[in-house]
Each structure stands twice: as structure tokens, then as C-alpha cells.
Design an enzyme around this catalytic site. Structure first.
Site, PDB file in Angstrom:
ATOM      1  N   ASP A  16       0.815  -1.213   0.000  1.00  0.00           N
ATOM      2  CA  ASP A  16       0.000   0.000   0.000  1.00  0.00           C
ATOM      3  C   ASP A  16       0.846   1.259   0.000  1.00  0.00           C
ATOM      4  OD1 ASP A  16      -2.174  -1.656   0.059  1.00  0.00           O
ATOM      5  OD2 ASP A  16      -3.170  -0.635   1.709  1.00  0.00           O
TER       6      ASP A  16
ATOM      7  N   CYS B 294       0.797  -8.093   4.867  1.00  0.00           N
ATOM      8  CA  CYS B 294       0.370  -6.698   4.732  1.00  0.00           C
ATOM      9  C   CYS B 294      -1.132  -6.563   4.505  1.00  0.00           C
ATOM     10  CB  CYS B 294       1.210  -6.017   3.663  1.00  0.00           C
ATOM     11  SG  CYS B 294       2.945  -5.852   4.217  1.00  0.00           S
ATOM     12  N   ASP B 295      -1.553  -5.338   4.209  1.00  0.00           N
ATOM     13  CA  ASP B 295      -2.910  -4.871   4.476  1.00  0.00           C
ATOM     14  C   ASP B 295      -4.040  -5.773   3.998  1.00  0.00           C
ATOM     15  OD1 ASP B 295      -1.146  -2.799   5.021  1.00  0.00           O
ATOM     16  OD2 ASP B 295      -2.646  -1.283   4.632  1.00  0.00           O
ATOM     17  N   LYS B 296      -4.151  -6.029   2.705  1.00  0.00           N
ATOM     18  CA  LYS B 296      -5.305  -6.763   2.183  1.00  0.00           C
ATOM     19  C   LYS B 296      -5.053  -8.251   2.144  1.00  0.00           C
ATOM     20  CE  LYS B 296      -6.456  -2.709   1.927  1.00  0.00           C
ATOM     21  NZ  LYS B 296      -5.090  -2.307   2.129  1.00  0.00           N
TER      22      LYS B 296
ATOM     23  N   CYS C  10       4.917  -2.299   8.244  1.00  0.00           N
ATOM     24  CA  CYS C  10       5.329  -1.001   8.798  1.00  0.00           C
ATOM     25  C   CYS C  10       4.932  -0.866  10.264  1.00  0.00           C
ATOM     26  CB  CYS C  10       4.756   0.132   7.958  1.00  0.00           C
ATOM     27  SG  CYS C  10       5.353   0.089   6.252  1.00  0.00           S
TER      28      CYS C  10
ATOM     29  N   GLU D 186      -7.015   4.590  -0.279  1.00  0.00           N
ATOM     30  CA  GLU D 186      -6.625   5.174   1.002  1.00  0.00           C
ATOM     31  C   GLU D 186      -6.200   6.617   0.798  1.00  0.00           C
ATOM     32  OE1 GLU D 186      -5.076   1.421   3.690  1.00  0.00           O
ATOM     33  OE2 GLU D 186      -3.600   2.754   2.807  1.00  0.00           O
TER      34      GLU D 186
ATOM     35  N   SER E  20      -5.519   5.102   5.465  1.00  0.00           N
ATOM     36  CA  SER E  20      -4.499   4.195   5.960  1.00  0.00           C
ATOM     37  C   SER E  20      -4.553   4.183   7.476  1.00  0.00           C
ATOM     38  CB  SER E  20      -3.123   4.673   5.498  1.00  0.00           C
ATOM     39  OG  SER E  20      -2.095   4.031   6.220  1.00  0.00           O
TER      40      SER E  20
END
Length: 552
Positions: free
Chosen positions: A78, A119-121, A191, A442, A468
Site C-alpha cells: 500500500d 500486509c494490508d489486504k 510497517c 486510502e 491508511s
């Protein structure tokens, strides 16, 4: 075993011949076949170590008597996708990941899955697939990044985006910007703040689908490899006992996850993802439940961007078990739910306690008596919107100001960088929802620019897009219905007064119903900005953010 469908009997001789072509032996085919789904790639810092994590998982599976089979999953970074057309693909990729895991598991009739995301998704996409398939599954993430240093302080990616805003405002020079660029992200891993990836990895632990430590053991620690080996062993116990994903992820455990979400101060994206996971698990949760749980759950953690601590601090302070132990003191968790350890949640957290009150506050001394997220309703958002109130300054908990209206993130960020946004404004960014974006980008660039320019305590931002986990300030997203679906956010005009009351859970456009009716009568939705490729299909099929932006 499910895998007998592809390996047993004379009728499956052709199938077996292809396993033999892969180098598998008859002895290996007599064991349960375990899919190890790895999102390893060389484009995502959180995924660059997943080859080693997957190898450790495979070793654990083999030690416990199974046959591990590695298979890939895609993953978008992202941070790299931020601020341009690439971000339109991030949230939609969740559905691709879910569908691809389902495809591989069903096509090859695997007996269980160890999901290796970071990570995110990728995390919610894999968990959605496990719930959809309802097979034995364990999540083992790659772990969080170490914090960086800048200006003598610990920092993470959110500080980097804010540094761009400070640079545009003339508050720092080229050398300072480069210093932050080179030092804010010092290692592999997701992160280091309580951004979406770490939020979801912590919530996997909280809901019971991952072993303790999944959310917080840093990516570079050898304990992460030990966790991976134990995850490989754990899946074999689940397969042996036929304990499937939906037995772990149910209404009781999702309430536990929501409670931890509020205590930790997780990303607003967890609203989208928990709704989507619940949808796949067949569990009825809605936005009202978020506020119900938030109202009774103290906020115990202020990790970046809400505060100065980072994921390694949370780990050193006792991690998620320590947070859960505090919540249990007030009877806020269901301790009898099963987990992938083979034990109940209560058994998992026995003896856990806070080791550093700077990272986890005791439940009798919280940051606030209510949780980190708040759902707001009003004539702008009849179906709700969400704000991370733990990252909102006290003076912005209630705010009223003139609307500054933009029909895309790009228009808004140009105005912010040009100094056209002033204290008191309410920035409105629309046509960035799941359908209108498409893809619900985002908004870290505009929120971090405002923070970097020291406007986060005087300017609010609302959008039918999302934020985010690195965003802070009065950033209100997921406005539903979105503008592209005829939502009232599409009727706001420049200079309209917008009133926000976060404690009161309201957001109001101070325009009469008669005027709104007149605007609605002459409203014409713009044409879709993407008409080819799979995003055009996504735009036609995706539901509203208040339903988790799942596909119909």
C-alpha cells in the site's frame, strides 16, 4: 481426508502420477496434504521474509507428520501504491486473494491451510478464504518492522508521509526529508505502527485463528521462525481433530476481536475487513455492534500514529495476551472460545501481564474509557462512517466548519500542497468509494500532508474513500452510501457548513431537507473513470463500505 479425493484408489492413478512428477513419494501422499499459502515477493517489505517464514512452517508441518505444499498469493504494498492509480487496486485485491486461495484449496482438495501473509489486504483476504472454505487453518504472518529513527526519535512510515507535508510547507529542508526517507523503514516487516497490516495480524491473534505472538513478534526476531514452526505443528492438530475455521471464527470470537480492536486503537480499515470476514463466516455483525463494543471498551494503547510507541514496544510490553489479560479483568472477553492452540483463550492468556505501561496502560488508567474507533451517522452518512477517534486531537472531537469540496483525492492533495486549505475547513473528498473510485483508495497523502503542515488539529477531512492506519487527525472515512451510488456526500457544495460530533456519534450537513431535495433532483452522477479491466467488473459488483465492500 479431503485429499483422498486426489490421491487414493485406482481411479486417482492419473492424479497420483502428477504428484509423483512433482517428486512426492508414496509415503508423503499417505499423510495429510497441507497448503502453505505464501505471499512472498520482492516488491513488499512486509513480504520479503515470507520465504523463510514459509520454510519454517513447512518444517513444522513435516515434524508433526504432514506433507506441506507451497503455493503463492499476490500482495500489493500500500505504501508503494499510495497516491496514484495503483491504490485503486489495493482493496479490490483482497477479493482476488480470497478467490485464489479458495481456488487452489478446492482444486487440489487440501486437508488444511497455513496462511502466510503480512500486509494490508493479504491478511483479511486469506482469512476470508479460510472462513469461506471452512477447512482447518492457521494464520502465521511475517511480523512487524522495527521502528526507524529520525530527529533523535523513533519513527515509522506515518512520519515519512507527514514529512512530505512539512517539506511542502517549508518546515524542513531537502536534507531532513532525505534523512527521514533513508531511516524511517529500517527492516523487513509490516510497517511498525498500528497500521492496517499490524492491526489485522493482531486481530487474527485476538480472534483465535493465529498463535499468540502472531501480531507483535518483530519480523527480524528468530522467535518469528519458531512461531512459524509451531504454526505448522498446530495445523496438524487441527486436521487431526477436524477443527475448522468457522469453529474458531464465530460471533463470540469476533466480539473478542472487536473488543481488542477498540483497546488497541486499530486502523479504521479493520471495520471493512472484520465485516467482510464475518460475511464469509456467516456471522451477523454490523456497524452498530462496533459502537456498542467501543462504548464499553477502554482504549489502552496509543501506538503510532496515535502516539510515540511502535510494534516492538507492544511486543516487549507483553503483546496481545497482556492486552487481553487487562480486558479480562473487567469481564470484557469471552474466555471460553477455542483457538488454534488447542486451548481456550482463557488458557492462552493465563499468567499474561503488562511489562511496560508506556506501551499498554492498565485497564484502570486507560487513555479513554471508550474504544479507539467510532461510527458516526447523520444526513451525510445515513448508513454510517468511521473515524479513529483515539488519533483525533481533543480539540477536534467536535468541529464545525465550511466544506471544501473535491471530486478526487488528486484534486484535494493539489489544493493542500498549494496552501489553499486553512484552519477550520472541512475537506470533502468524494467519488473515491468502492464503486466510484473504483477501489476505495486510502487517503494517507492528504491526511499526512495536513498533519505535516500542523493542520490536523484544526482541519477535518471526510471521504467515501478510506484511510491508511497511518492516518491521524479528524479523518472520517467510509461515508455510506458513497457519492457514486447517490449518497448525500455527492450533494455537498463548496462552503456548506458541516458539523462533526465524535463523542455524540453524529456528522451533519447543515442544509435544509428542502434544499437537499432540490440538489438531489438536479444531481447527475459522473461517468466511471475506469471502464476496462477487472476494476470495471469490481465497480459493478462491489457493495457499500458499511457492508464491508464485499462482492455481490
Amino acid at each position: 481426508m479431503r485429499s483422498d479425493n486426489v490421491k487414493k484408489g485406482a481411479e486417482r492413478s492419473p492424479n497420483r502420477s502428477l504428484f509423483y512428477a512433482l517428486g512426492y513419494t508414496p509415503e508423503e501422499l499417505d499423510r495429510p496434504l497441507i497448503g502453505v499459502v505464501s505471499a512472498y515477493s520482492e516488491i513488499v517489505p512486509g513480504h520479503m521474509n515470507l520465504d523463510k517464514i514459509a520454510d519454517a512452517v513447512k518444517a513444522g508441518v513435516q515434524m508433526a507428520g504432514g506433507t506441506p505444499i507451497l503455493m503463492p498469493a499476490i500482495g500489493v504494498c500500500d505504501g508503494i501504491a499510495m497516491g496514484h492509480v495503483g491504490m485503486k487496486y489495493s482493496l479490490p485485491s483482497r477479493e482476488l486473494i480470497c478467490d485464489s486461495v479458495e481456488t487452489m484449496c478446492q482444486a487440489h482438495q487440501l486437508d488444511g491451510l497455513v496462511l502466510v501473509p503480512n500486509c494490508d489486504k493479504i491478511v483479511p483476504g486469506m482469512v476470508m478464504a479460510a472462513c469461506r472454505l471452512d477447512v482447518p487453518a492457521v494464520v502465521c504472518s511475517g511480523g512487524p518492522m522495527l521502528a526507524g529513527t529520525y530527529g533523535g526519535e523513533e519513527v515509522s512510515l506515518s512520519k515519512m508521509f507527514e514529512a512530505v507535508g512539512a517539506y511542502k510547507a517549508g518546515m524542513i529542508d531537502d536534507a531532513q526529508l532525505e534523512d527521514c526517507t533513508c531511516n524511517c523503514c529500517p527492516s523487513c516487516g509490516s510497517c511498525s505502527g498500528m497500521y492496517t497490516a499490524n492491526s489485522m495480524n493482531c486481530l487474527c491473534e485476538a480472534v483465535g485463528i493465529a498463535l499468540p505472538g502472531n501480531g507483535t513478534i518483530p519480523a527480524v526476531y528468530s522467535k518469528r521462525l519458531q512461531l512459524a514452526k509451531h504454526s505448522g505443528m498446530a495445523i496438524m492438530e487441527l486436521v487431526k481433530k477436524n477443527i475448522t475455521a468457522r469453529q474458531i471464527i464465530n460471533e463470540r470470537s469476533l466480539r473478542n476481536a472487536l473488543t481488542c480492536d477498540m483497546a488497541l486503537g486499530c486502523s479504521t480499515n479493520t471495520v471493512l475487513h472484520l465485516l467482510a470476514i464475518a460475511h464469509e463466516a456467516g456471522v451477523p455483525i454490523d456497524l452498530k455492534m462496533f459502537n456498542e463494543i467501543s462504548a464499553r471498551t477502554p482504549n489502552l494503547c496509543h501506538l503510532a500514529p496515535a502516539g510515540p510507541t511502535h510494534m516492538p514496544d507492544l511486543y516487549a510490553a507483553g503483546g496481545i495476551p497482556a492486552v487481553q489479560a487487562e480486558l479480562a479483568k473487567k469481564g470484557l472477553l469471552d474466555l471460553d472460545v477455542p483457538t488454534v492452540t488447542g486451548k481456550t483463550l482463557g488458557e492462552n492468556i493465563q499468567g499474561a501481564h503488562i511489562l511496560n505501561e508506556k506501551a499498554i496502560r492498565p485497564i484502570d488508567n486507560p487513555y479513554s474509557e471508550t474504544g479507539g474507533l467510532q461510527i458516526l451517522w447523520g444526513n451525510i452518512a445515513p448508513d454510517g462512517c468511521v473515524v479513529k477517534r483515539s488519533a483525533v486531537a481533543p480539540e477536534m472531537q467536535q468541529h464545525s466548519g465550511p466544506a471544501r469540496v473535491f471530486n478526487s483525492e488528486d484534486e484535494a492533495i493539489a489544493a493542500i500542497y498549494a496552501g489553499k486549505i486553512v484552519p477550520g475547513d472541512v475537506v470533502v473528498i468524494r467519488y473515491e468509494g468502492p464503486r466510484g473510485g473504483p477501489g476505495m483508495r486510502e487517503m494517507l497523502n492528504p491526511t499526512s500532508a495536513l498533519a505535516g503542515m500542523k493542520l490536523d488539529t484544526t482541519v477535518a477531512l471526510i471521504t467515501d474513500g478510506r484511510f491508511s492506519g497511518a492516518s491521524r487527525g479528524a479523518a472520517i472515512g467510509h461515508v455510506s452510501p458513497e457519492a457514486a451510488s447517490g449518497g448525500p456526500i455527492g450533494l455537498i457544495e463548496e462552503g456548506d457548513t458541516i458539523s462533526i460530533d465524535i463523542p455524540g456519534a453524529t456528522i451533519t450537513l447543515e442544509v435544509s431537507e428542502e434544499e437537499l431535495a432540490a440538489r438531489r433532483a438536479r444531481y447527475v452522477a459522473p461517468e466511471p473513470n475506469i471502464r476496462t479491466g477487472w476494476l470495471s467488473r469490481y465497480a459493478r459488483m462491489v457493495t457499500s463500505a458499511n457492508l464491508g465492500a464485499v462482492l455481490q
